[in-house]
Design an enzyme around this catalytic site. Structure first.
Site, PDB file in Angstrom:
ATOM      1  N   TRP A  29      47.844  35.547  33.380  1.00 36.97           N
ATOM      2  CA  TRP A  29      47.468  34.810  34.591  1.00 36.97           C
ATOM      3  C   TRP A  29      46.529  33.670  34.222  1.00 36.97           C
ATOM      4  CZ3 TRP A  29      50.110  35.594  38.848  1.00 36.97           C
ATOM      5  CH2 TRP A  29      49.648  35.048  40.048  1.00 36.97           C
ATOM      6  N   ALA A  61      43.765  40.258  35.010  1.00 32.03           N
ATOM      7  CA  ALA A  61      42.419  40.711  34.659  1.00 32.03           C
ATOM      8  C   ALA A  61      42.211  42.193  34.974  1.00 32.03           C
ATOM      9  CB  ALA A  61      41.373  39.863  35.390  1.00 32.03           C
ATOM     10  N   PHE A  62      42.818  42.673  36.035  1.00 34.57           N
ATOM     11  CA  PHE A  62      42.652  44.071  36.426  1.00 34.57           C
ATOM     12  C   PHE A  62      43.110  45.014  35.315  1.00 34.57           C
ATOM     13  CE2 PHE A  62      43.389  47.935  38.870  1.00 34.57           C
ATOM     14  CZ  PHE A  62      42.305  47.945  39.733  1.00 34.57           C
ATOM     15  N   ILE A  92      40.241  32.951  39.577  1.00 37.08           N
ATOM     16  CA  ILE A  92      39.838  31.810  40.408  1.00 37.08           C
ATOM     17  C   ILE A  92      39.855  32.250  41.867  1.00 37.08           C
ATOM     18  CG2 ILE A  92      40.385  29.443  41.098  1.00 37.08           C
ATOM     19  CD1 ILE A  92      41.745  29.089  38.342  1.00 37.08           C
ATOM     20  N   GLU A  95      41.710  32.459  48.957  1.00 36.00           N
ATOM     21  CA  GLU A  95      41.349  32.502  50.368  1.00 36.00           C
ATOM     22  C   GLU A  95      41.109  33.921  50.883  1.00 36.00           C
ATOM     23  OE1 GLU A  95      44.432  30.425  52.423  1.00 36.00           O
ATOM     24  OE2 GLU A  95      44.073  28.575  51.312  1.00 36.00           O
ATOM     25  N   THR A  96      41.349  34.915  50.036  1.00 36.17           N
ATOM     26  CA  THR A  96      41.204  36.302  50.481  1.00 36.17           C
ATOM     27  C   THR A  96      40.130  37.003  49.652  1.00 36.17           C
ATOM     28  OG1 THR A  96      42.801  37.216  48.918  1.00 36.17           O
ATOM     29  CG2 THR A  96      43.682  36.328  51.004  1.00 36.17           C
ATOM     30  N   HIS A  98      40.497  39.288  47.664  1.00 38.20           N
ATOM     31  CA  HIS A  98      41.099  39.773  46.419  1.00 38.20           C
ATOM     32  C   HIS A  98      40.246  39.402  45.203  1.00 38.20           C
ATOM     33  CE1 HIS A  98      44.339  40.968  43.720  1.00 38.20           C
ATOM     34  NE2 HIS A  98      44.219  39.805  43.101  1.00 38.20           N
ATOM     35  N   PHE A 123      32.725  40.555  27.238  1.00 35.67           N
ATOM     36  CA  PHE A 123      33.189  40.062  28.536  1.00 35.67           C
ATOM     37  C   PHE A 123      33.483  38.565  28.433  1.00 35.67           C
ATOM     38  CE2 PHE A 123      32.726  38.613  32.915  1.00 35.67           C
ATOM     39  CZ  PHE A 123      33.359  39.625  33.629  1.00 35.67           C
ATOM     40  N   ARG A 137      34.048  25.114  31.431  1.00 36.87           N
ATOM     41  CA  ARG A 137      33.628  26.180  30.508  1.00 36.87           C
ATOM     42  C   ARG A 137      34.514  26.257  29.264  1.00 36.87           C
ATOM     43  NH1 ARG A 137      31.804  26.393  35.256  1.00 36.87           N
ATOM     44  NH2 ARG A 137      29.924  27.531  35.795  1.00 36.87           N
TER      45      ARG A 137
END
Length: 167
Positions: A29, A61-62, A92, A95-96, A98, A123, A137
């Site tokens: 992702w 990432a999860f 990133i 709108e939710t 999540h 990390f 970054r």
């Protein structure tokens, strides 16, 4: 190496770690950003002649904490366990809510690995509001977070070795 990151090297204690091994676990992702994190990490590791590296790709990432743990578990007894694991991803804000759930879960997952595994899990996940913040970054005003993750991994390997000699 970015100018910002050169200041991290003062008395870093990361010389003579050519035999160190580092695995990078990273997400598909936001791949343009994440691939640059990995490239910066590889560049820094090569500067310190650390050539024992491996890369594992996961969807998002999860899944990072699971993959880090499984890599460690599946390399037990093989002689190829890493001295450090670096988790890279980029979440990133959308709108939710999540974003909040994913960031909290991956942060807590990496924390738990650091408490459970005998090697550090670094990390390297960017949690940003927009793509520009992520780009900043990757060598901008905030340094290169991939390079920083490599330096952190080497410092932690060095610390681990120093502690092993002390006891």
């Amino acid at each position: 190496m970015s100018e910002h990151n050169k200041s991290l090297l003062n008395d870093a204690g990361i010389l003579n770690l050519e035999d160190a091994s580092v695995v990078m676990v990273y997400t598909e992702w936001n791949d343009a950003i994440v691939n640059e994190l990995v490239a910066g990490c590889e560049k820094s590791l090569q500067q310190y002649q650390v050539n024992k590296t491996n890369k594992i790709v996961v969807p998002g990432a999860f899944e990072l904490p699971y993959a880090c743990k499984q890599y460690w578990e599946n390399t037990k007894g093989t002689g190829s366990q890493p001295g450090a694991i670096i988790a890279f991803g980029c979440v990133i804000r959308g709108e939710t809510p999540h974003f909040d759930y994913v960031c909290k879960a991956v942060t807590e997952g990496i924390l738990q690995l650091n408490l459970q595994l005998p090697v550090p899990v670094i990390f390297g996940i960017l949690t940003v509001d927009n793509e520009q913040q992520a780009l900043d970054r990757l060598g901008g005003a905030h340094g290169h977070k991939g390079e920083e993750a490599a330096i952190t991994a080497l410092k932690m390997i060095s610390l681990q070795r120093q502690l092993a000699k002390s006891f």
